[in-house]
Scaffold this motif. Sequence first.
Motif, PDB file in Angstrom:
ATOM      1  N   UNK A  92     -36.616  46.357 -41.609  1.00 49.53           N
ATOM      2  CA  UNK A  92     -37.905  46.873 -42.088  1.00 49.53           C
ATOM      3  C   UNK A  92     -38.230  46.303 -43.459  1.00 49.53           C
ATOM      4  N   UNK A  93     -37.245  46.187 -44.327  1.00 55.89           N
ATOM      5  CA  UNK A  93     -37.477  45.615 -45.651  1.00 55.89           C
ATOM      6  C   UNK A  93     -37.905  44.146 -45.558  1.00 55.89           C
ATOM      7  N   UNK A  94     -37.187  43.391 -44.741  1.00 56.55           N
ATOM      8  CA  UNK A  94     -37.520  41.964 -44.613  1.00 56.55           C
ATOM      9  C   UNK A  94     -38.915  41.790 -44.028  1.00 56.55           C
ATOM     10  N   UNK A  95     -39.278  42.640 -43.065  1.00 59.73           N
ATOM     11  CA  UNK A  95     -40.616  42.568 -42.473  1.00 59.73           C
ATOM     12  C   UNK A  95     -41.680  42.921 -43.516  1.00 59.73           C
ATOM     13  N   UNK A 115     -24.001  38.708 -46.574  1.00 57.40           N
ATOM     14  CA  UNK A 115     -25.106  38.286 -45.702  1.00 57.40           C
ATOM     15  C   UNK A 115     -26.390  39.059 -45.991  1.00 57.40           C
ATOM     16  N   UNK A 116     -26.282  40.306 -46.415  1.00 53.97           N
ATOM     17  CA  UNK A 116     -27.494  41.075 -46.724  1.00 53.97           C
ATOM     18  C   UNK A 116     -28.198  40.500 -47.949  1.00 53.97           C
ATOM     19  N   UNK A 117     -27.420  40.145 -48.969  1.00 56.82           N
ATOM     20  CA  UNK A 117     -28.007  39.539 -50.166  1.00 56.82           C
ATOM     21  C   UNK A 117     -28.574  38.161 -49.858  1.00 56.82           C
ATOM     22  N   UNK A 118     -27.908  37.406 -48.994  1.00 54.29           N
ATOM     23  CA  UNK A 118     -28.405  36.072 -48.611  1.00 54.29           C
ATOM     24  C   UNK A 118     -29.727  36.174 -47.857  1.00 54.29           C
ATOM     25  N   UNK A 119     -29.808  37.151 -46.932  1.00 63.01           N
ATOM     26  CA  UNK A 119     -31.043  37.328 -46.167  1.00 63.01           C
ATOM     27  C   UNK A 119     -32.192  37.758 -47.080  1.00 63.01           C
ATOM     28  N   UNK A 120     -31.891  38.602 -48.057  1.00 63.23           N
ATOM     29  CA  UNK A 120     -32.904  39.029 -49.020  1.00 63.23           C
ATOM     30  C   UNK A 120     -33.409  37.835 -49.826  1.00 63.23           C
ATOM     31  N   UNK A 122     -33.391  34.706 -49.024  1.00 62.82           N
ATOM     32  CA  UNK A 122     -34.160  33.817 -48.147  1.00 62.82           C
ATOM     33  C   UNK A 122     -35.590  34.332 -47.965  1.00 62.82           C
ATOM     34  N   UNK A 123     -35.716  35.646 -47.754  1.00 65.62           N
ATOM     35  CA  UNK A 123     -37.044  36.228 -47.564  1.00 65.62           C
ATOM     36  C   UNK A 123     -37.871  36.136 -48.845  1.00 65.62           C
ATOM     37  N   UNK A 124     -37.254  36.413 -49.986  1.00 65.80           N
ATOM     38  CA  UNK A 124     -37.951  36.336 -51.268  1.00 65.80           C
ATOM     39  C   UNK A 124     -38.352  34.893 -51.577  1.00 65.80           C
ATOM     40  N   UNK A 125     -37.459  33.966 -51.300  1.00 69.03           N
ATOM     41  CA  UNK A 125     -37.750  32.550 -51.545  1.00 69.03           C
ATOM     42  C   UNK A 125     -38.952  32.093 -50.738  1.00 69.03           C
ATOM     43  N   UNK A 126     -38.993  32.490 -49.482  1.00 65.66           N
ATOM     44  CA  UNK A 126     -40.113  32.109 -48.611  1.00 65.66           C
ATOM     45  C   UNK A 126     -41.439  32.600 -49.176  1.00 65.66           C
ATOM     46  N   UNK A 127     -41.477  33.841 -49.635  1.00 61.29           N
ATOM     47  CA  UNK A 127     -42.714  34.400 -50.175  1.00 61.29           C
ATOM     48  C   UNK A 127     -43.087  33.772 -51.524  1.00 61.29           C
ATOM     49  N   UNK A 128     -42.082  33.542 -52.370  1.00 61.16           N
ATOM     50  CA  UNK A 128     -42.362  32.947 -53.678  1.00 61.16           C
ATOM     51  C   UNK A 128     -42.921  31.533 -53.522  1.00 61.16           C
ATOM     52  N   UNK A 199     -26.426  45.230 -49.726  1.00 54.49           N
ATOM     53  CA  UNK A 199     -24.979  45.035 -49.707  1.00 54.49           C
ATOM     54  C   UNK A 199     -24.451  45.178 -48.288  1.00 54.49           C
ATOM     55  N   UNK A 200     -23.422  44.405 -47.979  1.00 53.76           N
ATOM     56  CA  UNK A 200     -22.745  44.547 -46.694  1.00 53.76           C
ATOM     57  C   UNK A 200     -21.961  45.857 -46.615  1.00 53.76           C
TER      58      UNK A 200
END
Length: 440
Positions: A92-95, A115-120, A122-128, A199-200
């Motif tokens: 839900x956060x990533x969406x 992996x949770x921090x990496x996914x975050x 990645x999502x932030x990088x895409x938007x920025x 966090x994992x």
Amino acid sequence: MPISQTESDSDGEPPPVWLWWLGGVLVIAVLALVGYGYLRGIFRAEADYAIANVPSTDDPRFALSMEGLADSADTTGRLIGFWHNVDDIYAARLAAIQSADHLIQYETYFMTPGRRADAFAEAITDRALAGIQVQLLLDHQGTSDMPAKYWRRLRNIGVEVQFFRQPSWRAPLDYNSRSHRKQLIIDGKKVLIGGAGISDFWDGVAFDHDTAPWADFELAYEGEVVSLLQGKFLQNWVYAGGELDLAKGIHRVQREGSVPLFITDDTSSLGESSIRLLMQLAMLSARRRLWIGSPYFVPDGNTVRALISAREKGVDVRVLTMGSATDKRIVHLASRGLYGPLLRAGIKICEHQPSMLHAKFVLVDDDWVSTGSANFDPRSYFHNDELNISGIYPELAEKIEQFFLDTVANSYCLSYADWQNRPRLEKVQGHLALLFKNLM
């Protein structure tokens, strides 16, 4: 028989120099620890007070008590999401991040590599990279395990990163007061708020005692409440050194379809705690039911008396807290040391077994509910910046009730006899832990 010169010299040798140094270091360390605790107020006398004749939550006077006594801001909002599965929370956060049109603001206490921090990231990088303004407000202590290169990469693509209350030689004791809030604000129009960090740990993989993901939930709101929460974010953003441009923030939104809500926050001080008064008003307003969820459950004397008072009025009082599957064993030991009077009064205390319970909530009677970052402990009351949203909200109360029942089904509910018969070592450890209760 005469003693030789060699034997006499050997027997009379002083201890080695290194042993003196070690002893001196240990003495200094103990004095420093006691001195720190003294300066932070672990021996401070607790104010002894009582609150009588608290109106029920559906009485208009209760709202006035919230605003005045607990310094709560009245607002309105609409619940648009509720997730209680760890994978669903992070999805839900990533969406929400992906849906941002122009602004992402995220405040959190806790992050660890994985992996949770990496996914975050990645999502932030895409938007920025898509031109979205991103502001990250991170508690320095709670995110200290994250490598500097993680933040450097985000800053290099334009993400604004600020840390709440970094250590300073000018005021070293301030570092004990943290921001425990967790909220994700999208375009000033939608907020996701809950207990989970990035966090994992929440996947139940960090500790051997975890046999399942952590028990937690996340909510999403739209409406006027988002504007107020954005203001809370910006307040700490400025204190952390971030730039503030109100032309880009503080969106006023419509009230249609909303319900009345209250926002209660603490900003770490030595004065009376708004969060503690929020909790006590909720407890003393209960007429039929008082169900509490708090992983770190270290109630002070006033809170204990309020809980017992509710039970003596015939209220169904239940507490859901963490068990031996905990990330802070010392808090669990201190908490258990305080169960006795509550269990003896007929209050039901249940400890979650498969993993860490991390959800925080209060459910009063049929439909009054409070959720957020605050625990029932001195750290939330007097040391941390916290934030809770409360109100009469039947739809949310129903979801919290189901979460409570599902979690209790995987918990062990103690009796007073269980508490009395716990191992002697645990009792001793609990007494020692309670010496530092005011720092927990």
